[in-house]
Design an enzyme around this catalytic site. Structure first.
Site, PDB file in Angstrom:
ATOM      1  N   LEU A   1     102.073 -41.958  67.173  1.00  0.00           N
ATOM      2  CA  LEU A   1     100.905 -41.548  66.397  1.00  0.00           C
ATOM      3  C   LEU A   1     101.122 -40.212  65.682  1.00  0.00           C
ATOM      4  O   LEU A   1     100.668 -40.017  64.563  1.00  0.00           O
ATOM      5  CB  LEU A   1      99.674 -41.460  67.319  1.00  0.00           C
ATOM      6  N   CYS A   2     101.889 -39.308  66.341  1.00  0.00           N
ATOM      7  CA  CYS A   2     102.106 -37.998  65.704  1.00  0.00           C
ATOM      8  C   CYS A   2     102.900 -38.158  64.403  1.00  0.00           C
ATOM      9  O   CYS A   2     102.633 -37.471  63.415  1.00  0.00           O
ATOM     10  CB  CYS A   2     102.807 -37.049  66.671  1.00  0.00           C
ATOM     11  N   THR A   3     103.845 -39.094  64.388  1.00  0.00           N
ATOM     12  CA  THR A   3     104.601 -39.352  63.161  1.00  0.00           C
ATOM     13  C   THR A   3     103.680 -39.912  62.082  1.00  0.00           C
ATOM     14  O   THR A   3     103.709 -39.476  60.926  1.00  0.00           O
ATOM     15  CB  THR A   3     105.730 -40.370  63.436  1.00  0.00           C
TER      16      THR A   3
END
Ligand SMILES: [Zn+2]
Length: 450
Positions: free
Chosen positions: A215-217
């Site tokens: 999700l951070c990407t």
């Protein structure tokens, strides 16, 4: 058109000339155990029995290739019926066949087209047959899109092995498995000698359970058009609710796809990402990879060639895993996949499962691990253990009465259930016709050494 008997016999005489050149002459690539002879063609045509699993994209190609290579006793299993979207590549089917059995139609087509060849169809699941059915074949070749089905037939062939007194595999009990797989422009072909070489489960971690992006990407550092599509799907859609607050994203609705496409394009522009297309949005939203006819043709040809090599001994078979990629130029690479000493399917060694803390890990956690981890990838495992000399079913979902009786165990910790370090547990799952053994390995916990 009318043909005379003379023309027919002339045709018959020349028909297998291309095979005779390979089988009735020796050559520099022939292995030492090959003897050039007219008996090999005779064997291929009149004795050798081949099973093709799957009559879809790969299966149609395989049946055509094998029938043209001189095999005349071929069986095919497929549980599916023909759909309109199959017709661009599953060339043994016509529009009038839609709704009918793939196995039946493919067999009828080849039987009508290739004189002397008999394809026997089985419109059912591979699980509908037992070892006595599979034992009749000399070689089995798979053109499947399901990993569960591959693992099941792999487990079946391993369970059929017989052993010599010294523990080595009786080679006459081995049925070679040739396996082909494709995904878009990528494919692989492999040869498995059950009990001797790497099996499907030995290399299970080559098939990651599912592609997910962190999700951070997706949120912060997108690099791929897929990241932009996922961002719109996961973050923008629920926030903006473009079609109303109770309308979920529907990957089949063109208006929804268009909305995601436009938003993803804006995001891609912001991050200078290229390669976004409407089709890619469709693919990501529905998690599908389009089937490519030419990839199927290449992989099926490689598999059929391996069947021919194994059946005739005219050349050493592939050792043992070939990958193919034609998404950007053409690339192939062959390597020897190694047998795993603690393979779930082909070793008798129980597979260890690390347990960090038996007092906090519940039975549900253990089952979840068996489903999620790359090395197990099970679907619906049932667990049985021997505790204090008694066999106890810990959990089983497949039989309703047992599920009722054992579901209370799910929330109990392994410690509460009386499971010890080194405990062996029998696990039954749809991925293998036989139960496999796992062994709990408690992490050495805080026992202070004096
Ligand atoms: Zn294995």
């Amino acid at each position: 058109m009318e043909t005379t008997t003379a023309q027919n016999s002339d045709h018959q005489g020349k028909r297998w000339n291309h095979l005779r050149k390979i089988l009735e002459r020796s050559g520099p690539f022939c292995p030492p155990n090959f003897t050039a002879s007219n008996e090999t063609l005779e064997f291929l045509q009149n004795t050798c029995k081949i099973l093709v699993i799957g009559a879809g994209g790969l299966g149609c190609e395989l049946l055509k290739d094998l029938a043209l290579m001189g095999f005349r006793d071929i069986h095919v299993i497929d549980m599916d019926t023909i759909e309109l979207s199959n017709l661009n590549r599953q060339f043994l089917f016509r529009r009038a066949d839609i709704g009918k059995s793939k196995a039946d139609c493919a067999a009828a087509f080849v039987n009508a087209r290739i004189p002397g060849c008999t394809v026997t169809p089985h419109f059912c699941k591979i699980q509908d047959f037992d070892a006595s059915f599979y034992r009749q074949f000399h070689i089995i070749v798979c053109g499947l899109d399901s990993i569960v089905a591959r693992r099941w037939i792999n487990g079946m062939l391993i369970s059929m092995l017989e052993y010599e007194e010294d523990g080595s595999v009786d080679e006459t009990s081995i049925i070679p498995l040739v396996d082909g797989g494709t995904e878009g422009f990528k494919g692989n072909a492999r040869v498995i000698l059950p009990g001797m070489t790497a099996c499907i489960d030995c290399t299970l971690d080559l098939f990651p359970p599912q592609v997910t992006y962190p999700l951070c990407t997706i949120a912060n550092t997108p690099r791929l058009p897929e990241h932009c599509i996922e961002y719109v799907k996961i973050i923008q859609w629920p926030k903006e609710n473009p079609f109303g607050s109770d309308i979920g994203l529907d990957g089949d609705d063109p208006a929804h796809i268009t909305w995601v496409y436009e938003k993803a394009q804006e995001r891609a522009n912001t991050f200078n990402i290229t390669g976004l297309s409407y089709r890619l949005v469709q693919g990501v939203l529905k998690n599908i990879i389009p089937a490519v006819a030419s990839t199927n043709a290449v992989i099926a040809a490689a598999c059929a060639t391996e069947v021919f090599k194994i059946a005739s001994s005219c050349c050493e078979p592939l050792n043992n895993y070939m990958v193919f990629n034609d998404s950007d130029g053409i690339y192939t690479y062959t390597y020897e996949a190694e047998k795993k000493s603690d393979c779930l399917a082909c070793s008798t060694v129980p597979r260890p499962v690390d347990v960090v803390d038996p007092n906090t890990m519940t039975l549900q956690d253990l089952i979840q691990h068996l489903c999620d981890s790359a090395e197990f990838q099970m679907k619906n495992p049932g667990l049985t253990a021997s505790i204090n000399g008694k066999n106890k079913t810990l959990y089983m979902a497949t039989v309703k009465s047992i599920e009722e009786a054992t579901k209370g165990n799910l929330t109990q910790s392994l410690g509460e259930l009386g499971l010890k370090d080194g405990q062996e547990i029998m696990v039954a799952d749809v991925t293998n016709p036989n139960a496999i053994l796992i062994k709990l390995k408690f992490q050495s916990n805080e026992v202070e050494m004096a």
